[in-house]
Design an enzyme around this catalytic site. Structure first.
Site, short mmCIF file in Angstrom:
data_model
loop_
_atom_site.label_atom_id
_atom_site.label_comp_id
_atom_site.label_asym_id
_atom_site.label_seq_id
_atom_site.Cartn_x
_atom_site.Cartn_y
_atom_site.Cartn_z
N ASP A 55 -1.04 6.00 7.09
CA ASP A 55 -1.12 4.56 7.28
C ASP A 55 -2.00 4.26 8.50
OD1 ASP A 55 -0.59 1.98 6.63
OD2 ASP A 55 1.48 1.96 7.35
N ARG A 57 6.20 -8.38 1.25
CA ARG A 57 7.08 -8.04 2.37
C ARG A 57 7.71 -9.30 2.96
NH1 ARG A 57 4.21 -4.74 6.70
NH2 ARG A 57 4.49 -3.06 5.20
N LYS A 112 0.84 -1.21 0.00
CA LYS A 112 0.00 0.00 0.00
C LYS A 112 0.88 1.26 0.00
CE LYS A 112 -2.56 -1.72 3.57
NZ LYS A 112 -2.36 -3.18 3.58
N THR A 113 1.87 1.29 0.87
CA THR A 113 2.78 2.46 0.92
C THR A 113 3.55 2.57 -0.39
OG1 THR A 113 3.06 1.90 3.25
CG2 THR A 113 4.51 3.61 2.37
N THR A 120 -5.64 -1.89 7.26
CA THR A 120 -5.83 -3.33 7.20
C THR A 120 -7.27 -3.66 7.57
OG1 THR A 120 -5.02 -3.37 9.46
CG2 THR A 120 -3.44 -3.95 7.76
#
Ligand code: ADE
Length: 355
Positions: A128, A236, A83-84, A177
């Site tokens: 975030d 990740r 997302k980032t 999330t």
């Protein structure tokens, strides 16, 4: 103070939490630098999420044609899916600066006000964990997002005055999330809401090969796929595992990674064929052994495992649900027959018949 400048003079990414001493960073993530060095910076190098990428390319092209900032965007989905990274790609495509913060760091009204007032026209503000924004910060954001104004009050009781302070037109990108925990009014102010999906093994293998290239690690296609299969659909995790597998390959062999070495390294790390680690397996085992397969409440499980509820909900559960090993019911969490099989138990019914 930390300003992260992309290579080739690309737009700057400013980590607000580090730049502004008034804003408390909630946690120092030592993996963040590594993540920043391998983050893709364009749609061409960003692998996966193809439907979302196509939507974004059109939205960006339209905003550029209109010479207007992008609509506010909300990305949701499990952690680690990019997302980032995607927000950074959008900023680069728009040719604007991105300021990055997270909701827990916006504790006091002046934290969010300070950031909003520091924005320049067209810039992107990335928040975030936006579901963790407090009510006051949320209320400050509403007029800022909708009409690009800050409503400020001055004076006390009878002399109180409301001042409308204009803000430059900016784009807010929120990431969460837990889209379900966002308040209705906040959710309604995003023009585009999109879910990020787990990656396929093939997509993850591409991510792994790209990262290996940047880190100058030699890896075969089969080696990349072996790591991908145990990366829980999450870049990740894939990027973390390639470093660990590379360490193993270097110490035990000549540093090159093939399928056999990847499998051996992952076995040593106790990452199983589904990509589950010891926390995931303990969670499933606990439900099977102590709660007869469930249902059992998440708080009870967290206490029994000595884990944080949030870690179980945000990190472990999404993949266990997606993999069909766990179910969420109104009365709590239940394991599936596939979980019994995967962990080498007889299934629930056979188990009961033993007694
Ligand atoms: N690293 C993390 N996420 C990535 C992605 N989607 N594409 C390429 N590299 C990545």
């Amino acid at each position: 103070m930390s300003i992260i400048t992309d290579d080739n003079n690309l737009p700057k990414r400013v980590d607000i939490n580090q730049k502004n001493p008034n804003v408390k960073a909630e946690k120092i993530d030592y993996d963040r630098n590594f993540e920043n060095t391998i983050r893709p910076k364009s749609f061409d190098t960003y692998i996966g999420q193809s439907a979302l990428k196509e939507t974004l390319k059109i939205t960006i092209a339209a905003a550029k044609k209109r010479e207007k900032p992008l609509d506010h965007l909300l990305f949701y989905g499990p952690p680690g899916l990019g997302k980032t990274t995607l927000a950074g790609v959008i900023a680069e495509q728009m040719g604007v600066e991105i300021k990055i913060t997270s909701a827990p760091a916006l504790e006091r009204p002046r934290d969010i006000i300070g950031i909003l007032m520091s924005l320049k026209g067209g810039e992107i503000l990335f928040i975030d964990e936006i579901h963790r924004l407090n009510k006051i910060a949320e209320e400050i954001l509403y007029p800022a997002m909708e009409d690009f104004f800050l409503d400020m009050t001055t004076g006390k009781s009878q002399t109180v005055k409301t001042l409308r302070v204009p803000l430059p037109k900016f784009t807010l990108i929120g990431a969460t999330t837990k889209a379900g925990e966002l308040s209705g009014p906040l959710r309604d102010r995003f023009g585009i809401i999109h879910r990020l999906e787990f990656y396929t093994d093939e997509e993850l293998a591409e991510v792994i090969k790209r990262t290996a290239g940047i880190l100058e690690i030699e890896i075969t296609d089969e080696g990349a796929l072996a790591i991908a299969r145990r990366s829980r659909g999450t870049p990740r995790i894939a990027n973390r595992l390639i470093k660990r597998v590379s360490d193993y390959a270097l110490v035990k062999f000549d540093g090159k990674i093939n399928e056999d070495i990847a499998d051996k390294a992952l076995d040593t790390l106790k990452i199983d064929g589904y990509g589950l680690d010891s926390t995931d397996r303990s969670l499933l085992k606990m439900i099977i052994e102590k709660y007869d397969g469930g249902p059992v409440g998440i708080e009870t499980l967290a206490a029994a495992l000595g884990e944080d509820v949030r870690t179980l909900e945000d990190v472990c559960e999404p993949f266990l649900l997606q993999a069909g090993l766990l179910q969420r019911t109104p009365r709590g969490r239940k394991v599936t027959p596939a979980a019994y099989r995967h962990l080498g138990y007889k299934n629930a019914i056979e188990q009961q018949n033993l007694f």
